[in-house]
Scaffold this motif. Structure first.
Motif: not given
Length: 503
Positions: A196-197, A200, A204, A292, A351, A356, A358-360, A485, A487
């Motif tokens: 997943d990471i 993502l 980006k 996204i 992450a 990575l 900025d991923y929440e 990154q 936000k």
């Protein structure tokens, strides 16, 4: 009436009514003759259906535990045709693609590599997802068996897992072929989370790469690094840190005005990377957009949330009839909480290691509250309330210029949401740019046309957002580094970057 039509007669098969007035009988899918299956050490497990990167990481993770596992190739249009040829009529895309992909792989073993059908049936086992639900998903196992039988592999073993009823509850296999211990599940989840990471980050970076293909090359190198860490039982954190140095070499030009497109919907259609969704993610990138994607992490957290909700409901019912404490429920609750903590902790660690930032991680309680006014939370078919919540969240927090809900043709759970409930959502949030779209194996031209029309509006929104900013004459070099990154309230990457240095 023409002579040809006038002389047409019903075929003997269609006119055969001998089944009438016969005693009812139970259909069984057991093989017609006994089969001597291979022992554990000779058994080969097959599976697939996640993203391309995750399938390979799962393969390495399971092989590291001495499980002979092979990830199947990515399903393509030939898989779809094979699934339709050997499957029942009226099935959905995921059924045809996944069933056909397995049959095609076994046919290749038999016809090109010379492995006999008997040897394939004896040695191989396929692992798939199963469940009930308000759709064809509950019939997957039967569809697999029917197609495999008709393709010449009668008795081929299948086993499935369900998120709400335990693991591997399909066909009962006498010998325990895999030790389903905590190590097995933790290792499996780690491989999915890392996939997943990396995915993502890839989405980006790829739209802004200076040299075409450099991001995919870097991700391929990262895949090998992580795979080797699994196989050699080395630190995955160190492997992810090493991946950071690989990704840093990819040159980016991030000050390009590109609309952000959130892709969600039915799990398989939104996640797969190939002909199953007409290569939607790559098509969007080719059309000048940034995707996204919905990581599998979301589905893991939704499953845990649903399990906790079901437990709350059961406890509420039990409380009306008993004053005693059900310690079995206490244990389940502790396990669910431990599962959520483990998933979030591992995701955060890996992450941060690879960069990575900025991923929440989705807050399932907040998403449920967003959807509560539109969707009955007790209804757990498909992706449940997540489709509704993601659209509302994307509008309220300005996360994307376009939201696409993709599903197989005739997908009942997703169609009810995206074609029904979302119409109410968009009427209350008219600023939402939302597209509900279906796949059917064919019809790519119409599919692409509808996406392009919605994308035109998204491009205009991204351009207006960017041009409303005060663009400095000199752009700092740090803005083109993937580790930067910021936000903020802007949706587009270029707008986010410029806004971060002007406020």
């Amino acid at each position: 009436m023409s002579i040809a039509c006038n002389t047409a007669k019903m075929t003997d098969k269609n006119g055969d009514l001998s089944f009438l007035n016969q005693a009812p009988s139970q259909w069984r899918d057991a093989p017609s003759k006994p089969i001597g299956y291979a022992p554990r050490e000779e058994t080969v497990f097959l599976s697939g259906g996640l993203t391309l990167l995750q399938d390979k990481l799962v393969e390495a993770a399971l092989n590291s535990m001495n499980i002979n596992f092979i990830a199947l190739p990515n399903p393509d249009f030939k898989s779809f045709q094979t699934g339709k040829a050997f499957g029942n009529r009226g099935q959905c895309n995921p059924t045809y693609f996944t069933v056909g992909n397995l049959v095609k792989y076994l046919q290749k073993l038999r016809d090109e590599q010379g492995v006999s059908s008997e040897e394939i049936v004896r040695k191989y086992v396929y692992i798939t997802a199963g469940g009930c639900g308000p759709c064809r998903f509950g019939m997957y196992i039967t569809e697999y068996k029917k197609a495999l039988r008709d393709a010449g592999f009668e008795g081929f073993r299948l086993t499935s897992f369900e998120h709400d009823k335990g693991i591997f509850q399909g066909e009962a296999i006498e010998d325990q072929l895999i030790d389903f211990n905590p190590k097995f599940f933790v290792t499996l989840v780690k491989s999915v989370i890392i996939g997943d990471i990396l995915n993502l980050l890839g989405y980006k970076m790829r739209p802004y790469e200076v040299e075409k293909g450099s991001t995919d090359s870097a991700l391929a190198e990262c895949k090998e690094i992580v795979s080797q860490a699994f196989l050699s039982h080395k630190s995955l954190l160190q492997a992810m840190w090493k991946c950071r140095t690989v990704l840093e070499k990819v040159k980016l030009d991030r000050i390009q005005v590109k609309p952000k497109v959130m892709v969600m919907g039915e799990f398989w259609a939104a996640m797969t990377e190939g002909d199953g969704n007409y290569n939607l993610h790559r098509f969007l990138e080719a059309e000048g957009a940034e995707c996204i994607p919905q990581p599998i992490l979301n589905r893991l957290l939704l499953s845990l949330w649903e399990a906790e909700q079901a437990l709350n409901q059961n406890e509420g019912l039990a409380a009306a009839h008993s004053k005693s404490i059900d310690f079995a429920n206490v244990k389940k609750r502790l396990l669910i909480r431990a599962g959520k903590a483990a998933v979030k902790t591992h995701f955060t660690l890996y992450a941060k290691a690879v960069g990575l930032h900025d991923y929440e991680i989705p807050n399932m309680e907040k998403l449920a509250e967003l959807a509560r006014g539109y969707y009955t939370l007790e209804c757990s078919g498909g992706e449940g309330h997540l489709e509704v919540a993601h659209l509302i969240e994307s509008v309220k927090h300005n996360l994307a210029h376009l939201v696409i809900s993709i599903k197989p043709f005739g997908c009942m759970p997703s169609s009810a949401v995206s074609d029904g409930i979302q119409s109410l959502v968009t009427s209350r949030y008219p600023q939402a740019n939302f597209l509900s779209i279906e796949t059917s194996g064919e019809g790519a031209a119409n599919f692409y046309s509808r996406v392009q029309m919605a994308l035109f509006k998204a491009k205009q929104s991204a351009k207006e957002e960017y041009e409303a900013l005060d663009i400095p004459e000199k752009i700092p070099e740090k803005l083109n580094h993937y580790l930067y990154q910021p936000k903020n309230e802007k949706a587009g990457t270029a707008a986010q970057l410029i806004y971060s240095i002007t406020v």
